[in-house]
Write an enzyme that holds these catalytic residues in place. Structure first.
Site, PDB file in Angstrom:
ATOM      1  N   ASP A  43       0.850  -1.190   0.000  1.00 19.54           N
ATOM      2  CA  ASP A  43       0.000   0.000   0.000  1.00 19.54           C
ATOM      3  C   ASP A  43       0.889   1.244   0.000  1.00 19.54           C
ATOM      4  O   ASP A  43       1.619   1.479   0.958  1.00 19.54           O
ATOM      5  CB  ASP A  43      -0.869  -0.054   1.266  1.00 19.54           C
ATOM      6  CG  ASP A  43      -2.094   0.831   1.158  1.00 19.54           C
ATOM      7  OD1 ASP A  43      -2.095   1.731   0.316  1.00 19.54           O
ATOM      8  OD2 ASP A  43      -3.044   0.606   1.934  1.00 19.54           O
ATOM      9  N   ASP A 133      -3.332   2.483  -5.783  1.00 20.59           N
ATOM     10  CA  ASP A 133      -2.156   2.514  -4.896  1.00 20.59           C
ATOM     11  C   ASP A 133      -2.043   1.284  -4.002  1.00 20.59           C
ATOM     12  O   ASP A 133      -1.333   1.317  -3.007  1.00 20.59           O
ATOM     13  CB  ASP A 133      -2.201   3.770  -4.028  1.00 20.59           C
ATOM     14  CG  ASP A 133      -3.465   3.842  -3.181  1.00 20.59           C
ATOM     15  OD1 ASP A 133      -4.315   2.937  -3.305  1.00 20.59           O
ATOM     16  OD2 ASP A 133      -3.602   4.795  -2.401  1.00 20.59           O
ATOM     17  N   GLU A 134      -2.695   0.202  -4.330  1.00 21.76           N
ATOM     18  CA  GLU A 134      -2.799  -0.907  -3.388  1.00 21.76           C
ATOM     19  C   GLU A 134      -2.971  -2.238  -4.126  1.00 21.76           C
ATOM     20  O   GLU A 134      -3.712  -2.315  -5.096  1.00 21.76           O
ATOM     21  CB  GLU A 134      -4.055  -0.626  -2.547  1.00 21.76           C
ATOM     22  CG  GLU A 134      -4.243  -1.460  -1.362  1.00 21.76           C
ATOM     23  CD  GLU A 134      -5.584  -1.099  -0.728  1.00 21.76           C
ATOM     24  OE1 GLU A 134      -6.049  -1.891   0.081  1.00 21.76           O
ATOM     25  OE2 GLU A 134      -6.155  -0.046  -1.052  1.00 21.76           O
TER      26      GLU A 134
END
Length: 447
Positions: A43, A133-134
């Site tokens: 993350d 983003d993860e």
DNA sequence: TCTGGGGTCCTAGGACCC
DNA sequence: TCTGGGGTCCTAGGACCC
């Protein structure tokens, strides 16, 4: 090198957070072989804000917010003042007077998010991207090449730091759920490994809201029966949770609390629906307002549906009134659609229905369209009537064909010159509160 | 913690069919 | 004629995720 801390038993989340910067946390216990903790959750920390601080060194260490009228993302320094994503810019400035607002390099967010996922892909093909983003990664099959999961996680963090210049936190555990909790505990810029033998100790003192699926409502319901920690949840009988939360949520939560999470890392997840919405501020509930707005929403949705050859049969509109109550209406068609003009007209009819049923509501604050029941083929060129009156909606009719030709021309121009080169109705949405389309596109999933 | 935007999943009731 | 049960699809709304 990451420092090593060895913790034997239970740790509260807040104690964990104190260890977080660049700490390599080992939870040691007997029994189970260490090899089973192979799920990584990676993350990027305060992603958009970190990118801005990367590009402009003068912003580093300062509270910054991406956005203007609305905070789209906040740096850790800003979060310390209580600034959060989605918050009105004015309120954020009140909380943190020295807050710096920055414009946002949306194309770079996409590029850097993709690059971070590519780092994961250099270790294993089993990568499941959750958002820009993860992502999850299962490294069970590549430890013989790259070493144990802890080493892989460290290598990923180093590569993202040196190659992209960004901080990323990683959690390692034997299930997705636990890996995600671990990465949250690792933030900012840390690594937490949960070894299988200690997983329950790790979980038991954490607050229930750290679990996937526990939001404000469920948290409050659980608190009513005295359940505040994951440990207490694990000791609550299943029937009690089922009665409280319904069969699906109750059983799922009970299983997660016992650390039974059967979900595997899935590489190709396709969205089952495509949505677009726009907050309008407060606008009169009139045709001249909602028609251009709906046209723009339909354009955004249909261009995606056409790109992926996935037309949909169910159209849902949502109208939010001034008091933030919202009402939705939907219709399921006989044949799937992806033509902008057709979707816009159907949405208009549904909105008219809503407004006719709520004659007292004179002000609307948001409009949304969703297309679901997506099918795996191009919209058919020749079809029977859709069951709606207008002849032009028949894809095979003359007007229907003209509309597809218009869509085709728009798609071609966008392929060559970018999405903004041509479009419908965006003028009507150009309020200062509105979010740039480039930002919205970051949240889109693959259809 | 008063509200931005794109998604997922669940529930409950009703229609309709067998 | 009444009654029951199950399956599927649709609609509206809500909770939750990032």
């Amino acid at each position: 090198m990451d420092r090593v801390a060895s913790i034997e038993k239970t740790l509260g989340i807040y104690e964990l957070a104190q260890f977080a910067p660049r700490v390599y946390l080992l939870l040691v216990n007997e029994e189970q072989p260490e090899t089973t903790a192979t799920i990584l959750h990676a993350d990027l920390d305060a992603f958009y804000a970190s990118v801005e601080q990367l590009f402009d060194p003068s912003l580093r260490g300062k509270p910054i917010a991406v956005g203007g009228g609305v905070v789209l993302a906040a740096s850790y320094e800003a979060k310390a003042y209580g600034v959060r994503g989605g918050m009105p810019g004015r309120q954020a400035r009140e909380l943190c007077p020295q807050l710096v607002f920055v414009g946002g390099h949306f194309q770079d967010y996409q590029r850097l998010g993709d690059a971070a996922v590519k780092v994961l892909n250099d270790f294993t093909p089993l990568v499941e991207r959750i958002s820009i983003d993860e992502a999850f990664a299962d490294v069970a099959g590549c430890t013989h090449l790259f070493g144990p999961p802890a080493e892989i996680a460290g290598a990923i963090r180093r590569r993202v730091r040196t190659e992209l210049g960004l901080p990323i936190s990683v959690g390692v555990a034997c299930t997705k759920h636990l890996a995600k909790i671990a990465s949250q505990a690792a933030k900012p810029d840390g690594l937490v490994i949960v070894h299988p033998g200690t997983k329950l100790d790790f979980l038991h003192d954490l607050p229930v809201e750290l679990m996937w699926g526990v939001g404000p409502v469920t948290k409050a319901r659980l608190a009513d029966i005295g359940v505040v920690t994951i440990g207490q949840l694990a000791r609550t009988p299943g029937w009690s949770l089922t009665r409280l939360l319904g069969p699906a949520a109750g059983e799922k939560l009970a299983a997660l609390a016992r650390n039974c999470d059967p979900r595997e890392v899935r590489t190709h997840r396709r969205a089952g629906s495509a949505d677009a919405q726009s907050a309008l501020g407060r606008k009169p509930a009139e045709e001249r307002v909602f028609r251009p707005a709906l046209r723009h929403l339909a354009d955004r949705i249909c261009s995606r549906l056409r790109t992926s050859s996935r037309p949909g049969r169910t159209v849902t509109v949502r109208v939010r009134f001034a008091d933030l109550r919202s009402v939705s209406r939907s219709i399921t068609l006989d044949a799937p659609i992806s033509t902008t003009a057709i979707l816009a007209e159907i949405a208009e009819e549904l909105v008219r229905t809503v407004l006719a049923q709520h004659p007292c509501e004179k002000t609307i604050s948001l409009l949304a369209i969703s297309v679901s029941n997506l099918e795996e083929r191009p919209e058919l060129q020749l079809e029977l009537p859709l069951g709606l009156a207008d002849e032009s909606r028949r894809p095979g009719s003359e007007r229907g064909m003209a509309r597809r030709a218009a869509d085709g021309a728009v798609d071609t121009i966008r392929d060559r010159f970018g999405w903004d080169a041509v479009g419908y109705g965006s003028v009507a949405l150009g309020s200062s509160r509105s979010v740039p389309d480039a930002f919205r596109k970051l949240a889109e999933r693959d259809l």
